[in-house]
Write a protein that holds these residues in place. Structure first.
Motif, PDB file in Angstrom:
ATOM      1  N   TYR A 113      48.059  27.381  54.386  1.00  0.00           N
ATOM      2  CA  TYR A 113      47.743  28.196  53.235  1.00  0.00           C
ATOM      3  C   TYR A 113      48.167  27.480  51.802  1.00  0.00           C
ATOM      4  N   VAL A 114      47.487  27.616  50.856  1.00  0.00           N
ATOM      5  CA  VAL A 114      47.416  26.971  49.717  1.00  0.00           C
ATOM      6  C   VAL A 114      47.466  28.010  48.482  1.00  0.00           C
ATOM      7  N   LYS A 115      48.462  28.095  47.607  1.00  0.00           N
ATOM      8  CA  LYS A 115      48.380  28.843  46.553  1.00  0.00           C
ATOM      9  C   LYS A 115      47.967  28.042  45.384  1.00  0.00           C
ATOM     10  N   TYR A 116      46.803  28.614  44.627  1.00  0.00           N
ATOM     11  CA  TYR A 116      46.450  28.068  43.500  1.00  0.00           C
ATOM     12  C   TYR A 116      46.972  28.509  42.213  1.00  0.00           C
ATOM     13  N   PHE A 117      47.300  27.798  41.032  1.00  0.00           N
ATOM     14  CA  PHE A 117      47.516  28.085  39.920  1.00  0.00           C
ATOM     15  C   PHE A 117      46.529  27.510  38.872  1.00  0.00           C
ATOM     16  N   GLY A 118      45.598  28.425  38.425  1.00  0.00           N
ATOM     17  CA  GLY A 118      44.383  27.949  37.726  1.00  0.00           C
ATOM     18  C   GLY A 118      44.387  28.297  36.158  1.00  0.00           C
ATOM     19  N   LYS A 119      43.530  27.528  35.493  1.00  0.00           N
ATOM     20  CA  LYS A 119      43.517  27.775  33.922  1.00  0.00           C
ATOM     21  C   LYS A 119      42.147  27.273  33.432  1.00  0.00           C
ATOM     22  N   MET A 120      41.892  27.696  32.466  1.00  0.00           N
ATOM     23  CA  MET A 120      40.714  27.342  31.717  1.00  0.00           C
ATOM     24  C   MET A 120      40.999  25.807  31.351  1.00  0.00           C
ATOM     25  N   ALA A 121      39.681  25.068  31.429  1.00  0.00           N
ATOM     26  CA  ALA A 121      39.910  23.482  31.034  1.00  0.00           C
ATOM     27  C   ALA A 121      39.741  23.315  29.325  1.00  0.00           C
ATOM     28  N   THR A 122      40.208  22.347  28.826  1.00  0.00           N
ATOM     29  CA  THR A 122      39.827  22.369  27.336  1.00  0.00           C
ATOM     30  C   THR A 122      38.251  22.196  27.063  1.00  0.00           C
ATOM     31  N   LEU A 123      37.600  21.355  28.061  1.00  0.00           N
ATOM     32  CA  LEU A 123      36.108  21.300  27.982  1.00  0.00           C
ATOM     33  C   LEU A 123      35.530  22.694  27.813  1.00  0.00           C
TER      34      LEU A 123
END
Lengths: 236, 218
Positions: B84-94
């Motif tokens: 099980y993997v819990k991701y924490f995502g965000k928009m990249a500066t690119l």
């Protein structure tokens, strides 16, 4: 009587010495194959940079290392790179080309995103081998392997596309890899090296974003090394 | 005369003992295998691996994650497990950059989690000398499996392949490094795209039972 006693003591001591020499003084690895020590390594390699925003660089490389000891070597590498557009670049060019406002000014033209790619890298490097040992493949085939660290620096030539000019700069190399020796005179190498080069990565149509930055260019390299002399020395 | 015979006999015995010792060693050498008793055995042991996960091939988004892998090693080569993997995502500066500079705003999706099962095969194992000093046992394993990636509030059927290296620290602990590729299809407004989510995984493998004892001593 005295002579006989001395003879017995000498004979008993002899077998004791035999036992001690055979077990207690032995090094942890006996007759270790020094696969790098005092050998020249010539490495043709091919690879590509990873995670590029605008230009992906395919790289051809020729490297040379002289291994002073089994764990440290000095050398140089020469890389020639060809830059290809990423999917993001093609997407941006397509979007901007299709923009009516841009077409008002550049009627019938196709927008070219201004970007740079790595062209030539000529670097001196030091290779450290903290891990070296042997392995067994499929419980049958014995081979040797090492994990190495690469550090170096030198010159970089950057190729400009879409209006950006070519430039000569410097480069810093930090990386590492895995070397597998199927035989003692050649190895298969997998390396990930970061070639850090100050350059203008891209410039927008508006002219913004054209600042020079210290770009990270991690590259995966696959190579085959040939070692000279073909035979290796053996440790105690 | 009797004394001389006794001494001669003793001396002969001593010499023979030395020769016998050497011969025994020679005989034993014949039966030494390339790899003798393994210092680290995984067969019939369970491994739990808490891990740090970082996506490697993203441009417009950026994900890190924490994961938990549980494996049962059926043999030293084969194991099965779940993860099980819990991701924490965000928009990249690119993403912001290309929006500001090119007025281009590609559609971006963030991942929530991955859950799945996998099997691993270990074709290669060996030992390393650390700077010519202590020995470190290691192995290399291949991994394949499948599961579900939760992305933009929908579950995507996902295939997984990977490659890992395990460095043995103690009889019950290892440090593992892996590269995994999670593959799934993601529907966007314009088209459906095949996504390769390539991740770097660093984990600590904890084994139970805590050790392995051979039936015959070394």
């Amino acid at each position: 009587m005295k002579r006989i006693a001395v003879a017995i003591v000498v004979l008993l001591a002899a077998s004791h010495v035999y036992a001690k020499t055979g077990l207690t003084d032995a090094p942890s690895i006996r007759h270790q194959h020094m696969l790098r020590k005092a050998r020249h390594e010539i490495t043709p390699a091919i690879g590509a940079t990873l995670g590029d925003a605008y230009a992906r660089n395919l790289m051809l490389q020729l490297g040379y290392t002289y291994h002073i000891t089994d764990w440290i070597g000095v050398g140089a590498e020469f890389s020639y790179g060809v830059a290809f557009k990423t999917a993001l670049t093609e997407g941006i060019e397509s979007e901007v080309t299709g923009d009516p406002e841009w077409q008002k000014v550049h009627t019938g033209e196709k927008y070219q995103l201004a970007r740079t790619g790595l062209n030539v890298l000529a670097l001196a490097k030091v290779t450290l081998v903290p891990f070296s040992g042997k392995l067994v493949l499929f419980r049958k085939f014995l081979g040797y392997a090492d994990v190495h660290i690469n550090v170096g620096g030198g010159m970089a030539m950057v190729k400009g596309h879409g209006g950006l000019s070519d430039e000569t700069s410097f480069a810093i190399l930090v990386g590492g890899g895995f070397r597998f020796f199927p035989m003692k005179w050649w190895s298969v190498n997998f390396d990930v090296n970061d070639y850090m080069v100050p350059r203008i990565v891209s410039r927008a149509a508006t002219g913004s974003g054209g600042d020079k930055t210290f770009s990270q260019n991690p590259a995966f390299m696959f190579g085959v090394s040939f070692f000279l002399p073909t035979g290796s020395s053996v440790g105690i | 005369m009797k004394l001389a015979a006794t001494v001669t006999g003793l001396a002969t015995l001593c010499l023979l003992a030395g020769v016998a010792s050497a011969q025994t060693a020679d005989e034993t050498e014949k039966y030494i295998r390339v790899v003798q008793q393994k210092p680290f055995v995984k067969a019939l042991r369970a491994e739990v691996m808490p891990a740090f996960v970082a996506s490697l091939n993203e441009q417009l988004t950026s994900h890190i994650g924490v994961g938990l892998n549980a494996r049962f090693h059926i043999t030293d080569e084969w194991s099965v497990g779940g993860e099980y993997v819990k991701y924490f995502g965000k928009m990249a500066t690119l993403a912001t950059e290309i929006g500001d500079e090119y007025q281009v705003y590609p559609e971006k999706h963030l991942m929530d989690f991955y859950a799945g099962v996998n099997a691993t095969y270990t074709p290669l194992f060996g030992k390393f000398l650390l700077f010519g000093g202590p020995l470190v046992n290691w192995d290399l394993y291949l991994l394949a499996g499948g599961g579900v990636t939760r992305s933009t509030f929908r579950n995507r059927i996902t295939g997984e392949i990977g490659l890992g290296m395990r460095f043995v620290v103690t009889q019950w602990m290892s440090v593992n490094f892996e590269l995994r590729d999670y593959m799934f299809t993601e529907p966007y407004h314009d088209s459906t795209e095949f996504v390769n989510n390539v991740t770097f995984v660093a984990g600590i493998g904890l084994f139970a039972p805590f050790g392995h004892n051979y039936v015959f001593p070394k």
